[in-house]
Design a protein around this motif. Structure first.
Motif, PDB file in Angstrom:
ATOM      1  N   SER A   1      44.767  47.888  42.836  1.00  0.00           N
ATOM      2  CA  SER A   1      44.593  47.150  44.097  1.00  0.00           C
ATOM      3  C   SER A   1      44.151  45.710  43.849  1.00  0.00           C
ATOM      4  CB  SER A   1      43.587  47.882  44.967  1.00  0.00           C
ATOM      5  OG  SER A   1      42.337  47.870  44.319  1.00  0.00           O
ATOM      6  N   ILE A   2      43.789  45.389  42.612  1.00  0.00           N
ATOM      7  CA  ILE A   2      43.348  44.014  42.349  1.00  0.00           C
ATOM      8  C   ILE A   2      44.542  43.069  42.459  1.00  0.00           C
ATOM      9  CG2 ILE A   2      42.374  42.458  40.620  1.00  0.00           C
ATOM     10  CD1 ILE A   2      40.814  44.798  39.511  1.00  0.00           C
ATOM     11  N   SER A   3      44.328  41.993  43.167  1.00  0.00           N
ATOM     12  CA  SER A   3      45.408  40.995  43.290  1.00  0.00           C
ATOM     13  C   SER A   3      44.794  39.695  43.762  1.00  0.00           C
ATOM     14  CB  SER A   3      46.495  41.531  44.214  1.00  0.00           C
ATOM     15  OG  SER A   3      46.538  40.837  45.431  1.00  0.00           O
TER      16      SER A   3
ATOM     17  N   GLU B   1      43.993  34.089  39.544  1.00  0.00           N
ATOM     18  CA  GLU B   1      44.826  35.133  38.941  1.00  0.00           C
ATOM     19  C   GLU B   1      44.262  35.550  37.583  1.00  0.00           C
ATOM     20  OE1 GLU B   1      49.195  33.799  40.664  1.00  0.00           O
ATOM     21  OE2 GLU B   1      48.872  33.900  38.507  1.00  0.00           O
ATOM     22  N   TYR B   2      43.952  34.548  36.779  1.00  0.00           N
ATOM     23  CA  TYR B   2      43.436  34.870  35.441  1.00  0.00           C
ATOM     24  C   TYR B   2      42.080  35.550  35.524  1.00  0.00           C
ATOM     25  CZ  TYR B   2      47.236  32.412  33.169  1.00  0.00           C
ATOM     26  OH  TYR B   2      48.475  32.052  32.731  1.00  0.00           O
ATOM     27  N   LEU B   3      41.262  35.106  36.494  1.00  0.00           N
ATOM     28  CA  LEU B   3      39.950  35.741  36.671  1.00  0.00           C
ATOM     29  C   LEU B   3      40.126  37.219  37.002  1.00  0.00           C
ATOM     30  CD1 LEU B   3      37.899  33.026  38.544  1.00  0.00           C
ATOM     31  CD2 LEU B   3      37.201  34.253  36.482  1.00  0.00           C
ATOM     32  N   ASN B   4      41.121  37.481  37.832  1.00  0.00           N
ATOM     33  CA  ASN B   4      41.381  38.873  38.195  1.00  0.00           C
ATOM     34  C   ASN B   4      41.894  39.671  37.001  1.00  0.00           C
ATOM     35  OD1 ASN B   4      40.547  38.856  40.817  1.00  0.00           O
ATOM     36  ND2 ASN B   4      42.530  38.177  41.628  1.00  0.00           N
ATOM     37  N   ASP B   5      42.722  39.034  36.161  1.00  0.00           N
ATOM     38  CA  ASP B   5      43.205  39.703  34.950  1.00  0.00           C
ATOM     39  C   ASP B   5      42.028  40.215  34.137  1.00  0.00           C
ATOM     40  OD1 ASP B   5      45.676  38.943  35.702  1.00  0.00           O
ATOM     41  OD2 ASP B   5      46.007  37.488  34.066  1.00  0.00           O
ATOM     42  N   ILE B   6      41.069  39.305  33.946  1.00  0.00           N
ATOM     43  CA  ILE B   6      39.924  39.656  33.111  1.00  0.00           C
ATOM     44  C   ILE B   6      39.124  40.772  33.766  1.00  0.00           C
ATOM     45  CG2 ILE B   6      37.789  38.793  32.086  1.00  0.00           C
ATOM     46  CD1 ILE B   6      39.135  36.050  31.889  1.00  0.00           C
ATOM     47  N   LYS B   7      38.930  40.629  35.058  1.00  0.00           N
ATOM     48  CA  LYS B   7      38.153  41.628  35.789  1.00  0.00           C
ATOM     49  C   LYS B   7      38.816  43.005  35.674  1.00  0.00           C
ATOM     50  CE  LYS B   7      36.765  42.584  40.629  1.00  0.00           C
ATOM     51  NZ  LYS B   7      36.403  43.916  40.297  1.00  0.00           N
ATOM     52  N   LEU B   8      40.137  43.012  35.832  1.00  0.00           N
ATOM     53  CA  LEU B   8      40.884  44.255  35.754  1.00  0.00           C
ATOM     54  C   LEU B   8      40.661  44.930  34.398  1.00  0.00           C
ATOM     55  CD1 LEU B   8      44.514  44.757  36.880  1.00  0.00           C
ATOM     56  CD2 LEU B   8      43.893  45.452  34.593  1.00  0.00           C
ATOM     57  N   TYR B   9      40.805  44.129  33.363  1.00  0.00           N
ATOM     58  CA  TYR B   9      40.635  44.701  32.016  1.00  0.00           C
ATOM     59  C   TYR B   9      39.222  45.223  31.819  1.00  0.00           C
ATOM     60  CZ  TYR B   9      39.624  44.956  27.110  1.00  0.00           C
ATOM     61  OH  TYR B   9      39.187  45.398  25.898  1.00  0.00           O
ATOM     62  N   LEU B  10      38.243  44.394  32.243  1.00  0.00           N
ATOM     63  CA  LEU B  10      36.851  44.792  32.002  1.00  0.00           C
ATOM     64  C   LEU B  10      36.504  46.052  32.774  1.00  0.00           C
ATOM     65  CD1 LEU B  10      35.058  41.316  31.961  1.00  0.00           C
ATOM     66  CD2 LEU B  10      35.516  42.824  30.022  1.00  0.00           C
TER      67      LEU B  10
END
Lengths: 566, 424, 418
Positions: free
Chosen positions: A155-157, A257-266
């Motif tokens: 759901s992260i976007s 977008e990149y912040l969300n990428d990191i958040k998703l991974y973490l």
């Protein structure tokens, strides 16, 4: 007083003699020492005397192979027939099952790409986590938790294109949590082109932000492996600050977008790390089975099902447990050997050097050719030397000088002309080519003539009066009297033939006619610069002549003595 | 009749060995000589008679950076400088301070010569007339001084060494770019055959004296040690029995820049690693170290046999006279050993000129690490034969090598003939 | 009864001897070392099994130079084998001696040729005919130590400018002593040619057949290399770089694809490994790959049956299956066009340091490193010496190449009988 002085003189003599002896045999000792070492010991500095090959146990450096790509199905391991089979069925080879962990024994490679990990003894494999404790795996992994986190991260976007693509690809694995985790980490960290590879990820960010953030981010470019969790957190902090200062809406969008990428991974990583786990409490003990790729499990925790080896890798298959749980772990491998195995390890280089070329044939050829050359030499040289010494005929001294003059001609100069001559006899690639042209040696003739000269002419005259022919005198009186010189000549011709190189190389075509030096040279080319096996090969080519000299050396000295070169 | 039979028997004894020498030495030698007048690598594939052009090609110098005569001029002045200083020195010793004035003429000349060396562009040192002038001066001088100098006559070698030493000094203080020696290098850079001659001589000059020195020491030790004789004898001789391929392989390992034991031992003395196998200036010394190691035991044994041939009575007599070890060596051993020394010199010289396999194995079948620094004459021959297929050219080179070896051996025979003591 | 057995025995014996006699023997002189040798042997065994009436015998003669000298002597003495593996320059020399059967004279040559990359076929043209077929060919690439590049925060260089910059970044100096050089390269003819190709040079002979070793492009390429050495960012020597790699004293290395299983294998097995990337492109921004390798010749001194059998064997060698097997085991380039489309190939490429794109580019538009000219060995020698002289600063690049030009012209004239 005088005796005292003499003692001092002798002391200096011995010091000098020992220094010279070290100069002479030091290299040979070092050669023998090197011949027992392992590859990694040869390639280590400072050099050491000992070798772990003599020890009953050793530690092997090893690494877990993190990705699955092509593993164990690497077609280069296939035989030609198997490869032909796989080509005709057009079926793609399957990847190794995800419940198998691959461990690469590092530093075992060498000798032109073939693994040289000794395939004997037992291996003790311990999986350990970052903190040095035994590795662990989840015993009751909760599928509902997994589904929850997958939903959460889906759901992260907004996300960057790469991550979005990856998440949509991953959705096909939702039914198998372990496949999902495996592919997730492949995509983000360990794959061939991971999202969090330092250079690419940071370069993307650098295009978006200005100073001072650029400087702060650039430092993350340097480093080994993908970005770590701690670094990613730091980066997201910097990006957060940058986001506040950015006004351009499209840049703002990209940064978030990149912040969300990191958040998703973490988030996902937190879930993965947070699983309740069971430790692997005992090391996995595996034994090699001769002539088999399978490894026998001697002692292992219950989750280990089977193990096999290929090249310098070990594969361990688990029961219902994916290797994915050990992705972040390290491995330590210890090998144990019994007495016979230690002995085999110790002579390993000799055995592999001997087996990697037809050294048996080379040995036979060398001995046969050298002996034949020596025997012919003694007969021919003795005859000629005797004629020069005791017989009279016109032109004797001129012929003698002509023979002695040949010592000045480097034989390399004549080799092509010789090749043509020997070819016209049809002797190429035969023992004739190696023996006949060398069956008379001017230097030996010279030595023998000197020795025969020292036999009084009266003796010869007396024998003649007694009715002995010159032939009989030669073989029954002159030769026995000159034995040391003849042995010296024999040893010199033997050595010459034994060590002959260029000649044998040119005059022979096939391995079955070649002698040790050419065999050794071919072996050097073949094995590259791995010196332990080269030294082993050099050692066993030297041994017979060294032994021969040990037995014959007293004759050798008196041979020169008797020839009375003056 | 009887006599003829006797002759025939003599020849019969020779036949087997002679046939072999004829077939595999003399005939190939003649055939190679014949080949040396042909160009064998031509577009038609047929050999063409080219006369001496193979020999000419070997010595083609290409464009010289400056005329030969200029180099000669510079070298000549340096030589005179060295000569004059040496003569002055020797005359000083000769008169031991007395009659100085008479021998001072050279001393006056030195500053002039020195200036002319340091400032070769000075106006008074430009034309050839000065060379003639110097020649004259130098002639008078020599005549005056050398005539009475007994000391000089008895120490010719020392005198020659002194000239060489001062020549080197002059070379370094003057313009190093112009000299016969430098010119030779410039030529060698363009002509690999001349390079190979240089390398071979360089090798021989390092290899032969050191080999003889060490093997003489080994021989003396083997003779004089009361215990463990056999051990040392075996140890010294061990390198000789190993094949040159195995030996070169072993030394490739010892000389290894990163892992070699030599650089490790040097590190004990704080010497930083030497790039033995990848330095043009070290190529020939490296090969020489290997060759010395391989052969010293063998020549040592020959020396030993010579030493054993010397009558013990000489030493006993000397001991009664109270001679010390050094005196015994200088006045008994060395002169009586001279035939052996001569023999070893000839054999090791011939051997040294044939250096090839060591370079071949040590340098990965190349003539040295770079700049042809390991290109020896045999290597040149091998290369032209096998890699360039120029049999005619290679045969010509082979014959030049043969010529050099023969001339040097003859010189050795001539110069030592008178001095070798035959009175054993 | 006894008689029947006897007759049967004689019959069998006769049959066997006839069958044996019918076997055509093909002698193949090769210089395939170590794994190359065993791989070729496996391939040959399979061929012999599939063709019971042909017996291909591999004769390992030594390294390439030793093989060349053997062939020279054999050509003189007329004892040539059926097939041999030779360097292109030697092929030219053998053709000039008139002992080679052109492969395009065999019946089904065009179908065999159509399977191969055109670059491979063009390589073996001599006087307009195809005399030989290249076999073990490898392409110049750039090797690098991935961890060192990661530590420096850089990607593998894509252009020659990048290469120079990265070499600078990767050089480590401690206490005034260089402990790691950014770039290593061997002072060989091949390396200069590979670099010169990127500068638009690397071709030493004009279409009219005259020599241009000292062309501005070549000088530029040599200057590029020499400057890197002068500035202390590159280390150059003739010898192999295996020890420099194991001691980590170079970070990047100019090499060939086929070096990987040989001199570089020690490092390839290490944790910090070794990876391969296409050769950096030069000013033209186009890759200009260079092949180095040997070619197979069939000698016309063999009987027609032997030659036909040899041709059959060569056709077998270039089938996709054999080519992929050969390429995977030796890292030589697959010459058959179908290989790079196979799944097995892609799987293989993923699992090793072998970079398929580097190889594919080379196959499409690579050229041979050597001319098929009999006097080319001396050109190779002269250019190597020129590179050495320039790199060790005894001559400027211009002087060095001028010298090589002058010497090579001499060699050419000598051959042409001028």
């Amino acid at each position: 007083m005088k005796r005292q002085k003499k003692k001092i003189v002798y002391f200096f003599y011995y010091v000098a003699a020992v220094i010279l002896a070290i100069f002479a045999i030091g290299p040979i000792v070092w050669m023998v020492d090197t011949s027992f070492k392992t590859n990694s010991e040869v390639l280590s500095y400072p050099p050491s005397w000992g070798t772990i090959n003599a020890l009953p146990s050793r530690t092997l450096t090893a690494d877990i192979i993190k990705t699955r790509a092509g593993q164990s199905s690497n077609p280069s391991a296939l035989s030609l027939e198997a490869l032909l089979g796989s080509l005709s069925t057009t079926q793609t080879t399957t990847l190794a099952s995800p419940d198998t962990i691959a461990i690469h024994i590092l530093g075992a490679s060498g000798y032109r790409g073939t693994g040289t990990m000794p395939r004997r003894g037992t291996l003790i494999v311990s999986l350990i986590d970052d903190t040095g404790n035994p590795a662990s795996y989840p015993t009751n992994f909760s599928t509902s938790d997994f589904n929850k986190v997958v939903n959460e991260i889906s759901s992260i976007s907004p996300l960057s294109n790469d991550v979005e693509q990856s998440i949509s690809n991953l959705s096909q694995y939702t039914s198998s949590s372990q496949a999902y985790i495996l592919n997730f980490y492949d995509d983000f960290l360990y794959g061939s082109n991971p999202i969090f590879s330092r250079i690419n990820f940071i370069s993307n960010l650098l295009n978006l932000v200005g100073n001072p953030f650029q400087d702060q981010l650039t430092s993350f470019k340097k480093g080994i492996g993908p970005l770590t969790d701690v670094e990613l957190k730091a980066i997201s902090q910097i990006l957060g600050n940058a986001l506040d200062l950015t006004t351009n809406p499209s840049t703002k969008m990209k940064i978030s977008e990149y912040l969300n990428d990191i958040k998703l991974y973490l988030d996902f990583n937190q879930f993965y790390e947070g699983q309740k786990r069971t430790k692997i409490d005992q090391p996995i003990e595996l034994a090699f089975i001769p002539k088999s790729n399978q490894l026998k499990i001697v002692k292992a925790p219950s989750i280990v099902q089977s193990a096999y080896t290929s090249g310098d890798q070990i594969y361990i298959t688990f029961k219902n447990t994916s290797f994915v749980w050990f992705l972040n772990d390290n491995v330590s491998v210890k090998a144990n050997y019994n007495f016979w195995e230690v002995l085999t390890n110790f002579f390993d280089n000799y055995v592999s050097a001997w087996n990697s070329a037809p050294f048996g044939i080379y040995y036979f050829n060398s001995i046969f050719v050298a002996l034949a050359t020596t025997i012919l030499n003694i007969i021919f040289d003795v005859m000629m030397a005797f004629a020069f010494s005791k017989l009279t005929f016109p032109g004797r001294d001129k012929i003698f000088i002509a023979i002695i003059a040949t010592m000045m001609i480097p034989y390399q100069v004549l080799i092509v002309a010789n090749y043509l001559i020997i070819h016209s006899f049809g002797w190429i690639n035969s023992y004739y080519a190696l023996i006949i042209p060398w069956s008379a040696t001017s230097f030996v003739i010279f030595l023998m003539r000197q020795s025969f000269n020292s036999i009084p002419n009266d003796l010869y005259d007396a024998a003649k009066i007694d009715g002995a022919s010159s032939w009989r005198f030669l073989w029954t009186i002159a030769v026995p009297l000159s034995m040391p010189v003849i042995i010296t000549g024999a040893l010199l011709t033997f050595l010459g033939s034994w060590n002959s190189f260029l000649w044998v190389l040119i005059m022979t075509d096939t391995a079955n006619m070649r002698t040790l030096p050419v065999g050794l040279q071919n072996f050097i080319i073949n094995s590259g610069a791995i010196f332990n096996q080269l030294m082993a090969a050099a050692t066993f080519t030297m041994i017979p002549v060294v032994i021969a000299f040990l037995f014959l050396q007293k004759y050798f000295v008196s041979g020169f003595f008797r020839s009375g070169i003056k | 009749m009887h006599k003829r039979n006797k002759y025939i028997i003599g020849y019969l004894y020779l036949i087997p060995a002679l046939v072999i020498f004829i077939l595999f030495t003399y005939w190939p030698a003649i055939y190679s000589f014949y080949l040396s007048f042909f160009n064998t690598t031509t577009s038609t594939g047929h050999a063409i008679f080219v006369g001496l052009s193979n020999y000419v090609y070997l010595f083609k110098t290409g464009q010289l950076p400056y005329p030969f005569f200029t180099a000669f001029e510079y070298s000549f002045v340096r030589f005179i400088f060295a000569f004059v200083i040496s003569i002055t020195l020797f005359s000083w010793i000769e008169v031991k301070g007395k009659h100085l004035l008479k021998n001072m003429i050279p001393l006056i000349l030195i500053p002039i010569l020195a200036i002319s060396l340091i400032y070769p562009s000075l106006s008074f040192w430009g034309g050839d007339i000065y060379i003639v002038l110097l020649w004259v001066l130098f002639g008078i001088l020599t005549f005056y001084t050398v005539r009475k100098m007994d000391f000089l006559k008895s120490h010719t070698t020392l005198f020659l060494l002194s000239i060489l030493g001062f020549y080197i000094v002059a070379y370094y203080i003057g313009n190093r770019n112009i000299d016969l020696y430098t010119l030779f290098f410039k030529i060698a850079q363009n002509n690999s055959f001349i390079m190979s001659i240089w390398n071979t001589f360089y090798f021989v000059i390092i290899d032969v004296p050191i080999t003889i020195g060490i093997s003489l020491a080994a021989g003396l030790l083997m003779k004089n040690l009361p215990f463990f004789k056999v051990f040392f004898r075996t140890a010294f001789f061990a390198p000789y029995v190993a094949s040159i391929v195995a030996v070169s392989l072993l030394w490739l390992w010892l000389f290894n820049y990163h892992y070699g034991i030599f650089n490790f031992i040097l590190s004990w003395f704080g010497i930083s690693p030497i790039n033995w196998l990848n330095s043009a200036s070290l190529t020939m010394p490296t090969v020489a170290i290997l060759s010395i190691w391989e052969y010293f035991g063998y020549y040592g044994l020959i020396f030993l046999s010579g030493l054993q041939n010397i009558d013990q009575e000489y030493y006993e007599a000397a001991e009664i006279e109270g001679a010390n070890s050094f005196q015994k060596f200088m006045y008994i051993t060395w002169p009586l050993l001279s035939p052996i020394t001569f023999f070893v010199m000839v054999v090791s010289l011939i051997n040294a000129f044939q250096v090839f396999t060591q370079v071949y194995v040590l340098y990965n079948q190349m003539p040295g690490p770079y700049a042809n620094s390991g290109l020896t004459m045999v290597f040149y021959i091998y290369n032209t034969f096998y890699n360039e297929q120029q049999m005619g050219l290679a045969s010509a080179a082979a014959y030049i090598l043969l010529g050099i070896i023969m001339v040097l051996t003859l010189i050795q025979f001539r110069t030592t003939e008178k001095r070798v003591e035959y009175n054993i | 009864m006894k008689r029947v057995i006897a007759i049967l025995l004689i019959g069998i014996l006769g049959f066997v001897s006839v069958a044996l006699a019918q076997k055509t023997e093909v002698i193949f002189w090769e210089a395939m070392e170590a794994k190359l040798g065993t791989t070729l042997q496996t391939i040959t065994d399979l061929f012999n099994k599939e063709n019971p009436n042909i017996e291909v015998k591999l004769v390992f003669v030594g390294n390439g130079d030793q093989l060349d000298s053997k062939i020279l002597a054999a050509a003189q003495a007329k004892t040539l084998p059926t097939i041999a593996q030779v360097y292109p320059a030697w092929a030219g020399s053998l053709v000039a001696q008139g002992v080679v059967t052109p492969v395009d004279s065999f019946a089904d040559f065009s179908s065999a040729a159509s399977q191969l990359y055109p670059s491979i076929i063009n390589m073996s043209k001599i006087n307009g005919r195809i005399y030989t077929l290249p076999f073990n060919q490898s392409i110049y690439v750039l090797y690098y130590r991935p961890l060192m590049l990661q530590q420096a925060g850089i990607n593998p260089p894509k252009t020659m400018e990048d290469l120079a910059n990265d070499a600078k970044l990767l050089t480590v100096v401690k206490n005034g002593k260089t402990v790691r050089y950014g770039l290593g390269f061997r002072t060989t003819y091949g390396v200069l040619t590979a670099v010169a190709r990127q500068f638009g040079g690397g071709k030493y002979i004009t279409s009219e057949g005259s020599l241009i070793i000292n062309s501005p492009e070549n000088v530029q390429a040599l200057t590029f290399l020499v400057n890197l050495v002068k500035e202390g960012y590159a280390y150059a020597k003739f010898d192999y770089f295996d020890n420099e790699l194991t001691t980590s004293s170079v970070a990047m290395l100019i090499g060939e694809g086929a070096d990987l299983p040989f001199d570089l294998s020690d490092v390839a097995g290490q944790k910090d490994g070794l990876e391969m990337t296409p050769f950096p492109v030069g000013i033209s921004n186009q890759t200009a790959p260079l092949f180095r390798g040997q070619t197979l010749v069939i000698f016309n001194t063999a009987t027609p049956e032997q030659q036909a059998a040899a041709w059959k064997y060569i056709q077998f060698l270039i089938t996709p299956a054999v080519q992929i097997y050969w390429a995977m085991n030796t890292n030589y380039s697959p010459l058959n066009k179908t290989v790079t489309t196979l799944d097995q190939w892609n799987l293989f490429a993923q699992s090793t340091a072998y970079n398929p794109s580097a190889i594919a580019e080379g196959l499409a538009n690579g050229i041979s490193y050597s001319e098929n000219l009999p006097w080319w060995p001396s050109v190779i020698d002269n250019i190597r010496t020129a590179v050495e002289n320039a790199v060790h600063l005894t001559m400027t690049p211009q002087q060095a190449l001028d010298w090589a030009q002058q010497q090579s012209v001499l060699a050419q004239d000598k051959y042409l009988g001028k």
